[in-house]
Write a protein that holds these residues in place. Structure first.
Motif, PDB file in Angstrom:
ATOM      1  N   ARG A   1      19.025  30.278  67.395  1.00  0.00           N
ATOM      2  CA  ARG A   1      19.170  31.344  66.417  1.00  0.00           C
ATOM      3  C   ARG A   1      19.912  32.550  66.994  1.00  0.00           C
ATOM      4  N   ASP A   2      19.552  32.965  68.221  1.00  0.00           N
ATOM      5  CA  ASP A   2      20.214  34.119  68.829  1.00  0.00           C
ATOM      6  C   ASP A   2      21.701  33.857  69.055  1.00  0.00           C
ATOM      7  N   ALA A   3      22.025  32.670  69.552  1.00  0.00           N
ATOM      8  CA  ALA A   3      23.427  32.322  69.780  1.00  0.00           C
ATOM      9  C   ALA A   3      24.186  32.244  68.467  1.00  0.00           C
ATOM     10  N   ASP A   4      23.542  31.717  67.426  1.00  0.00           N
ATOM     11  CA  ASP A   4      24.175  31.637  66.108  1.00  0.00           C
ATOM     12  C   ASP A   4      24.488  33.031  65.583  1.00  0.00           C
ATOM     13  N   GLN A   5      23.555  33.955  65.722  1.00  0.00           N
ATOM     14  CA  GLN A   5      23.784  35.322  65.271  1.00  0.00           C
ATOM     15  C   GLN A   5      24.892  35.993  66.075  1.00  0.00           C
ATOM     16  N   ALA A   6      24.916  35.748  67.378  1.00  0.00           N
ATOM     17  CA  ALA A   6      25.958  36.347  68.215  1.00  0.00           C
ATOM     18  C   ALA A   6      27.333  35.804  67.841  1.00  0.00           C
ATOM     19  N   LEU A   7      27.432  34.505  67.589  1.00  0.00           N
ATOM     20  CA  LEU A   7      28.715  33.920  67.190  1.00  0.00           C
ATOM     21  C   LEU A   7      29.131  34.406  65.802  1.00  0.00           C
ATOM     22  N   SER A   8      28.174  34.577  64.914  1.00  0.00           N
ATOM     23  CA  SER A   8      28.487  35.073  63.576  1.00  0.00           C
ATOM     24  C   SER A   8      28.991  36.505  63.622  1.00  0.00           C
ATOM     25  N   ALA A   9      28.604  37.242  64.642  1.00  0.00           N
ATOM     26  CA  ALA A   9      29.028  38.634  64.783  1.00  0.00           C
ATOM     27  C   ALA A   9      30.385  38.783  65.474  1.00  0.00           C
ATOM     28  N   LEU A  10      30.980  37.680  65.895  1.00  0.00           N
ATOM     29  CA  LEU A  10      32.295  37.753  66.541  1.00  0.00           C
ATOM     30  C   LEU A  10      33.328  38.343  65.584  1.00  0.00           C
TER      31      LEU A  10
ATOM     32  N   GLN B   1      35.478  28.150  62.348  1.00  0.00           N
ATOM     33  CA  GLN B   1      35.355  26.822  62.958  1.00  0.00           C
ATOM     34  C   GLN B   1      34.363  26.846  64.115  1.00  0.00           C
ATOM     35  N   ILE B   2      34.408  27.906  64.896  1.00  0.00           N
ATOM     36  CA  ILE B   2      33.514  28.039  66.045  1.00  0.00           C
ATOM     37  C   ILE B   2      32.062  28.103  65.586  1.00  0.00           C
ATOM     38  N   VAL B   3      31.802  28.925  64.578  1.00  0.00           N
ATOM     39  CA  VAL B   3      30.430  29.082  64.072  1.00  0.00           C
ATOM     40  C   VAL B   3      29.923  27.765  63.482  1.00  0.00           C
ATOM     41  N   GLU B   4      30.736  27.107  62.676  1.00  0.00           N
ATOM     42  CA  GLU B   4      30.324  25.836  62.065  1.00  0.00           C
ATOM     43  C   GLU B   4      30.064  24.757  63.115  1.00  0.00           C
ATOM     44  N   HIS B   5      30.938  24.676  64.101  1.00  0.00           N
ATOM     45  CA  HIS B   5      30.768  23.675  65.161  1.00  0.00           C
ATOM     46  C   HIS B   5      29.462  23.928  65.925  1.00  0.00           C
ATOM     47  N   ALA B   6      29.202  25.181  66.230  1.00  0.00           N
ATOM     48  CA  ALA B   6      27.977  25.523  66.964  1.00  0.00           C
ATOM     49  C   ALA B   6      26.744  25.180  66.130  1.00  0.00           C
ATOM     50  N   ARG B   7      26.798  25.440  64.840  1.00  0.00           N
ATOM     51  CA  ARG B   7      25.658  25.118  63.970  1.00  0.00           C
ATOM     52  C   ARG B   7      25.424  23.607  63.899  1.00  0.00           C
ATOM     53  N   ARG B   8      26.504  22.845  63.817  1.00  0.00           N
ATOM     54  CA  ARG B   8      26.358  21.378  63.795  1.00  0.00           C
ATOM     55  C   ARG B   8      25.743  20.866  65.090  1.00  0.00           C
ATOM     56  N   ARG B   9      26.036  21.530  66.184  1.00  0.00           N
ATOM     57  CA  ARG B   9      25.491  21.114  67.486  1.00  0.00           C
ATOM     58  C   ARG B   9      24.084  21.648  67.728  1.00  0.00           C
TER      59      ARG B   9
END
Length: 104
Positions: free
Chosen positions: A36-45, A24-32
């Motif tokens: 790219r760096d933040a997306d990769q960091a969140l995906s690595a959680l 949910q966190i990754v999807e919400h961040a992508r919608r907002r």
């Protein structure tokens, strides 16, 4: 992926209702439109449920010294030796102690 700053994550997730699963966190961040760096960091959680934004930010790996070059980082990794602290290592006797033990 290590971030230099969590500002993009904070602004992307400030309106997310917690607790939230990693997906949910990754999807919400992508919608907002998170970078790219933040997306990769969140995906690595790690998978799991996060109770708050603070918990998410604690789990994101940060770069402690963003000004260092890759060469400097590599040199530091080579110098760092994992293992026991010096006071926990078995001490070898000094040459004088060896000599005294050998004498009758």
């Amino acid at each position: 992926m290590k971030l230099h700053d969590t500002g993009g994550i904070k602004s992307a997730l400030n309106d997310l209702d917690f607790p939230a699963a990693k997906e949910q966190i990754v999807e919400h961040a992508r919608r907002r439109g998170v970078g790219r760096d933040a997306d990769q960091a969140l995906s690595a959680l790690p998978r799991g449920e996060y109770a708050s934004l603070r918990e998410v930010l604690r789990s994101v790996p940060l770069d402690p010294a963003p000004g260092r070059s890759e060469t400097e980082r590599t040199a530091q990794r080579r110098r760092a030796k994992p293992g026991l602290a010096e006071h926990e290592r078995p001490a070898r006797p000094s040459p004088i102690e060896d000599e005294l033990r050998r004498r009758p």
